[in-house]
Design a protein around this motif. Sequence first.
Motif, PDB file in Angstrom:
ATOM      1  N   PHE B   9       0.843  -1.191   0.000  1.00 15.47           N
ATOM      2  CA  PHE B   9       0.000   0.000   0.000  1.00 15.47           C
ATOM      3  C   PHE B   9       0.880   1.243   0.000  1.00 15.47           C
ATOM      4  CE2 PHE B   9      -2.198   3.336   2.456  1.00 15.47           C
ATOM      5  CZ  PHE B   9      -3.350   3.484   1.679  1.00 15.47           C
ATOM      6  N   ALA B  10       0.584   2.166  -0.895  1.00 18.01           N
ATOM      7  CA  ALA B  10       1.359   3.413  -0.927  1.00 18.01           C
ATOM      8  C   ALA B  10       0.435   4.589  -1.194  1.00 18.01           C
ATOM      9  CB  ALA B  10       2.419   3.343  -2.020  1.00 18.01           C
ATOM     10  N   GLU B  11       0.588   5.611  -0.381  1.00 22.29           N
ATOM     11  CA  GLU B  11      -0.196   6.822  -0.613  1.00 22.29           C
ATOM     12  C   GLU B  11       0.315   7.543  -1.849  1.00 22.29           C
ATOM     13  OE1 GLU B  11      -0.928   9.868   2.523  1.00 22.29           O
ATOM     14  OE2 GLU B  11      -0.320   8.188   3.787  1.00 22.29           O
ATOM     15  N   ARG B  13       1.899  10.227  -3.094  1.00 25.08           N
ATOM     16  CA  ARG B  13       2.688  11.401  -2.702  1.00 25.08           C
ATOM     17  C   ARG B  13       4.114  11.176  -3.178  1.00 25.08           C
ATOM     18  NH1 ARG B  13       5.681   9.454   1.426  1.00 25.08           N
ATOM     19  NH2 ARG B  13       4.723   7.844   2.721  1.00 25.08           N
ATOM     20  N   GLY B  16       6.491   7.873  -2.621  1.00 22.23           N
ATOM     21  CA  GLY B  16       5.677   6.742  -2.177  1.00 22.23           C
ATOM     22  C   GLY B  16       6.252   5.391  -2.610  1.00 22.23           C
ATOM     23  N   ALA B  37      -0.987   0.085  -9.473  1.00 22.20           N
ATOM     24  CA  ALA B  37      -2.379   0.462  -9.766  1.00 22.20           C
ATOM     25  C   ALA B  37      -2.679   1.663  -8.896  1.00 22.20           C
ATOM     26  CB  ALA B  37      -3.308  -0.691  -9.406  1.00 22.20           C
ATOM     27  N   ASP B  38      -3.243   2.686  -9.464  1.00 19.85           N
ATOM     28  CA  ASP B  38      -3.455   3.870  -8.628  1.00 19.85           C
ATOM     29  C   ASP B  38      -4.875   4.390  -8.692  1.00 19.85           C
ATOM     30  OD1 ASP B  38      -2.754   4.660 -11.336  1.00 19.85           O
ATOM     31  OD2 ASP B  38      -2.861   6.714 -10.555  1.00 19.85           O
ATOM     32  N   THR B  39      -5.277   5.008  -7.590  1.00 19.97           N
ATOM     33  CA  THR B  39      -6.547   5.733  -7.509  1.00 19.97           C
ATOM     34  C   THR B  39      -6.176   7.175  -7.199  1.00 19.97           C
ATOM     35  OG1 THR B  39      -6.822   5.535  -5.126  1.00 19.97           O
ATOM     36  CG2 THR B  39      -7.621   3.699  -6.462  1.00 19.97           C
ATOM     37  N   ASP B  41      -6.271   8.657  -4.413  1.00 19.40           N
ATOM     38  CA  ASP B  41      -5.618   8.862  -3.121  1.00 19.40           C
ATOM     39  C   ASP B  41      -4.443   7.938  -2.829  1.00 19.40           C
ATOM     40  OD1 ASP B  41      -7.441  10.872  -2.358  1.00 19.40           O
ATOM     41  OD2 ASP B  41      -8.912   9.324  -1.857  1.00 19.40           O
ATOM     42  N   TYR B  42      -4.463   6.746  -3.418  1.00 16.64           N
ATOM     43  CA  TYR B  42      -3.404   5.806  -3.077  1.00 16.64           C
ATOM     44  C   TYR B  42      -3.121   4.868  -4.245  1.00 16.64           C
ATOM     45  CZ  TYR B  42      -7.495   2.938  -2.144  1.00 16.64           C
ATOM     46  OH  TYR B  42      -8.685   2.281  -2.260  1.00 16.64           O
ATOM     47  N   ILE B  44      -1.507   0.729  -5.310  1.00 15.26           N
ATOM     48  CA  ILE B  44      -1.080  -0.587  -4.859  1.00 15.26           C
ATOM     49  C   ILE B  44       0.122  -0.958  -5.722  1.00 15.26           C
ATOM     50  CG2 ILE B  44      -1.713  -3.012  -4.594  1.00 15.26           C
ATOM     51  CD1 ILE B  44      -4.648  -2.137  -4.542  1.00 15.26           C
TER      52      ILE B  44
END
Lengths: 435, 143
Positions: B9-11, B13, B16, B37-39, B41-42, B44
């Motif tokens: 898990f990585a935020e 920023r 990250g 894979a990103d959203t 806010d964070y 994977i």
Amino acid sequence: MKRYYQPEIETMPLEQLRELQSQRLVAQVKHVYENVEFYRKRMDEAGVKPEDIHGIEDLHKLPFIEKDDLRDQYPYGLLAVPLSDCVRIQSTSGTTGRRVVAFYTQHDIDLWDECCARAIVAAGGTKDDVCQVCYGYGLFTGGPGLNGGSHKVGCLTLPMSSGNTDRQLMFMEDLEATILCCTPSYASYLGENVVERGLKDKIKLKAGIFGAEAWTEEMRRDIENKLGIKAYDIYGLTEISGPGVSFECEEQTGMHVNEDHFIAEIINPKTGEVLPEGEKGELVFTSITKEAFPLMRYRTRDICVLSRKKCSCGRTHVKMSKPMGRSDDMLIVKGVNVFPSQIEMVLLKNGLTSNYQIIVDREKYSDTLEVRVEMTPEFFTDTLTDLAQKEKDVVAQLKSVLGIYADVKIVEPKSIVRSEGKAVRVIDRRNLYQG
Amino acid sequence: MTIKQISIFAENRPGGVLNVVQALAGVSVDIRALNVADTKDYGIIRMIVSDAEKAEKVLAENGGVFIVNDVIGVRIPDAPGGLSAVLSLLAKKGVNVEYLYAFINTSGSNACVVLRVNDNEYAQKVLVDAGMSLLTDDDIKKL
């Protein structure tokens, strides 16, 4: 012209008012002792008998009741009359998700409505007015309270409830509403819309009665300018009855407590000791006329000051300041009581941690609630779909427990600021409390 | 036959991903394949590494949140149509692919595709029955 709904009560000489309070208190203590096991036990434990209470000078002998007690006694534990005598409930959230349910007999509803009627008349309301109530209706006391008060005064009542701004503005203009009742943040929002849509010269509002959340003097002036009205504060809580426990008069320097129904005290929240008039402390209320759900020395957790300084409006009832803070960690967001413990319960249930932070802010006069919580291996998955679903579940559960939407943001472990090892739980950026 | 994948898990920023890859570099763990894979806010970070146990140890010390799960690695010819053969087979057999990513094996003529599917057992059987070659953790170590 003097604006009183019940002049003989609202301007009653202080000595006479104290005498009335004393008589009612003595009768109320007897009523709860005889009818509510909880009070009987508490008073026995404290070594106080109904005979020991001769008047308001003895009030301090009674034990306090707190929000946790209300939760523990849910649902019927504090009921002081047969359930068949009750005609209504209202409800508010409790500290750990369990709700507080308050019962009302018709007499209780009538006195509550009267209190709200006093607030409406103090704001200039008469039977010729059109009163637009856009507090929520339902379990929340805002809508039902002001609705009842408006009926008593004889205003044409528009039971709008909250939301649907287009319809609010349409009725406000077309039905020529003169008095607006809602939360101050919604009043600001309506004000902004009135200005943006060029409706200021078309509406007929003259006064607004705004409560259920903290607001500043600055916000008051802003609402007054945008809507072209005089804005009055109103205070209340479901546990005691609802809005109208106290209300502002035209002097706008504090809210007169309806002392013929509710005795107000200020205590030191740490020691429980009663503080003299003018000192800042926790507000405590005793309902001396309610039948079904009378709370004796209920600790509101609101920090404020009481003042008996002569008021230019002629009312003799004591004035309370706007709440200046809380002696517990309860937040009021969008008029709704929010306890960090409720949020924590949902987070833990979903495999998240107690390392969370609640950030309350106000954007364009509307409150926002964000919950930041640290990711855990239990919550984490390798697919975005699963993770998004889990987040959605948390948001839905928070909505169900709190009654309002909270934005959930999941962050990396140890990224929430800790002070002395504990996460700083609440960041309130609204700066609502003055003084 | 499956291979171990580490998901972290990585935020969103600056730094990250950096923090994670630095930790792995520090204990000489080689990243064979990487996918983020990103959203809003964070993100994977998913990876196949040369030594999953070593990676787990250092990531745990690093204090981040991660999980290890089994995914399928399939060798495919590094040529046009290589991936579609695998995917059309899985589609035909009703296997849903949650996500996939591929990497090229520089020492051979193969490419490898990492598959995360709804049913590992069944998907493996489908692939093996069709004569496809699946990767093991040992294979990954030796790459």
